[in-house]
Every structure is written in C-alpha cells, then in structure tokens.
Enzyme design. Structure first.
Site: not given
Ligand code: UDP
Length: 328
Positions: A50, A140, A281
C-alpha cells in the site's frame, strides 16, 4: 532493472503490465488489491503493498533495482470524491508523496503518472489541448492536478523526470481476451450498458438528454485500453531517451454520445434492452474530447482501435468470458 507498476492489478494497469512484458520489460506490479484484481496480474512479479505505507514501498526498492515507475494507483470515483474528499486527498496525494519520497531516496528519477481529463473541468472548447486552463470541478480531478504540480516542483528541485498522461474515457478490453474491465461498484457507461444487453439490469439510464450536443446526451472520448497501454510504453521510452518532462492528453479526438454508445452495444451484441431517460448526473460536463495532436507528434502515438464498435466488441468478449467463468 525493473519497472514498478503501482496499481498494476487495475483495469488500465493490467493492460500496461501485459504490454510491457510482451516488449521484454521486467515488471513488478505493486497493488493493495482494494480495487485491483490478483487474477489480472498474469505477467511479471507481484507485490501486495500500500502506497500509504512508506515501508511497503521501501521494501520493494530495497530488494530490487527499479529504474522507472508507472503510477496508476488512485481512487477514481468522481461522485465518491465529492462526498468524501478526505479519502481522495489522502489516498491520491499523500500516497504519491510517499512514493516520490522513496523514489528520491533510491535515486529513481523517472515516472509516468496517470492523470485525467477531469483536471480541465468544464473545458473552454473541444477538442481540449494541453495548454487549456485546468480548473477541475470535483475533488478527484483536483487531487490529480495537485500531483501534476508536485511533479513539476520535484522536477525543478530534484531533477525528477516525468510524463503525465491525461486519460479521457478508458474503454474496451484486451483484444486477446485475457484481461478486461471489472469494477465494483461499476459506474461506467459501457459495462453498465453491457449489463443491460446481457439482461443483468432491467434498463440503462441516460443521465441527461438536454445537453447542448447534437442528440442531447453527453459526449465523451472513448479510448481503447490497449491504445492507452501503448501510450505508457511510448512514455517510458521517451523518458529512457532522456527527453524533457512532458504532459499529454490521451484522447482519440473523437466524440461519441451516450446514445451512440447504446446503439453500438445493441449492434454489437444483437440484443435489445430498455433505455430510460433520466436527469443529469452532478459534475458531468456536456462534452469532453481530447486533442491528440501533441501525443501523436511527440510520442508517435497512433490509436489502433478508435472505432466505437470495435471497442464495444472487445468489451463484450471480455464481459461474456467473465460471466461464463463466474458461473463455473
Ligand atoms: N452515463 C449514463 N448512464 C450511466 C452511466 C454513465 O448516461 O448509467 C453517462 C455519464 O453521464 C457520462 C458518460 O455516460 O456522460 C460516461 O460516463 P462514465 O461514468 O462511463 O465516465 P466519465 O465520463 O464519468 O469518466
């Protein structure tokens, strides 16, 4: 002389480890297995440890001559980082300082660091180039940017040479089907859509259909994980040739919308499933597409698999294999 791959049991790290072994490198995978999988370490040596414990790192450097480090170990859930920033600053920043401290002590002065397009926040425009301002909108992305700053300061003060790779959306799986993506919990779009195609979820939710994009859903730059791995190999060679520290976007310059990803999964799997339209989201920029001009020019990176159907079909092959193995 070995390459230390911190986080080498994870999704991207395991593909990097495979490629480096294929290229004749002696690798040591160092991973705490919190999110990594021991089954993914099929090449090189493995040390469970770790980065939060300097003694764990020191143990590896004492016993081995490490000439370069690839540092992919980090927590990477954006939503979780909003709710628990302490966990992220601690794990992603403090652990990196521990690693750099031991590297410095053992005169190991070359590192390839996994950063992210999340360091740009809401981009000024697309495709995003490396000189655009970096204003991350979640902890992040901030932790990754802090480490980028630390690397620059260590370069100035101690002569540490680094290559920063700012990943866009890692996707797909090993074209030979030996390794792939396995997250728990899974939040990424492609594996979730595959779950829906396999009937393991009732539906896939599209997060937001009112974005200012051609079809209203978010646009991302999906990069095949084998192409990401190749960039790490090129970055190592760049450092071996004593080239100056540098930073690169690792994107395909190709945007794919959420709805296009869903269509691709339907085409590739031949399965239909329910698609639900849901609200946005938090923290999702409308469009993130990376310019690949610099990495192509300086490192000579050429993506091999930049077609979304190819990316999805490799992910689907892996998905089916994983499901079959779990059933046995
Ligand atoms: N997304 C979605 N439904 C889901 C998961 C992700 O519409 O169940 C969308 C999310 O809002 C983003 C894209 O898919 O626009 C890619 O998301 P992911 O979490 O894969 O990667 P990130 O871009 O967040 O790194």
């Amino acid at each position: 002389m070995a390459i230390l791959i911190c986080g080498g049991a994870g999704y991207i790290g395991s593909h990097v480890n495979k490629l480096l072994n294929k290229e004749g490198y002696d690798t040591i995978v160092f991973d705490n297995l919190v999110y990594g999988h021991i089954d993914a370490v099929k090449w090189g040596r493995f040390v469970e440890g770790d980065l939060m414990y300097e003694s764990d790192i020191e143990n590896v450097f004492q016993k081995n001559k490490i000439n370069e480090v690839i540092h992919l170990a980090a927590y990477a859930y954006v939503g979780e980082s909003m709710n628990d920033p302490e966990k992220y600053y601690y794990n992603n920043v403090v652990s990196t300082i521990n690693l750099l401290k031991v590297m410095h002590k053992y005169n190991c002065n070359k590192i390839v660091f996994s950063s992210t397009c999340a360091t740009y926040g809401e981009p000024e425009s697309n495709p995003i180039t490396e000189e655009m301002r970096q204003i991350p909108i979640n902890p992040y992305g901030k932790t990754k940017l802090v480490v980028e700053h630390i690397l620059k300061d260590y370069n100035t003060a101690y002569g540490l040479d680094f290559v920063v790779l700012r990943y866009f959306n890692a996707a797909g799986a090993d074209p030979e089907g030996e390794i792939g993506e396995s997250h728990y919990p899974e939040t990424h779009l492609i594996p979730l859509v595959l779950d829906a195609a396999a009937g393991k979820r009732t539906d896939i939710k599209v997060f937001g259909t009112d974005y200012d994009t051609f079809d209203g859903s978010c646009i991302r730059d999906y990069v095949h994980v084998a192409d990401l791995a190749k960039a790490h190999l090129l970055a190592l060679r760049y450092l071996e040739n004593d080239q100056p520290s540098n930073w690169f976007n690792l994107g395909n310059e190709k945007g794919t919308s959420v709805l296009e990803v869903i269509d691709s999964v339907k085409r590739v799997t031949g399965n239909d499933f329910k698609v639900t339209f849901s609200k946005r989201r938090d923290g999702d920029p409308a469009k993130l597409v990376g310019s690949s001009k610099k990495i192509r020019k300086v490192l000579g990176w050429e993506p091999e698999y930049n077609n979304i159907d190819t990316i999805v079909s490799h992910a689907w092959n892996w998905y089916q294999k994983k499901v079959t193995e779990l059933l046995i």
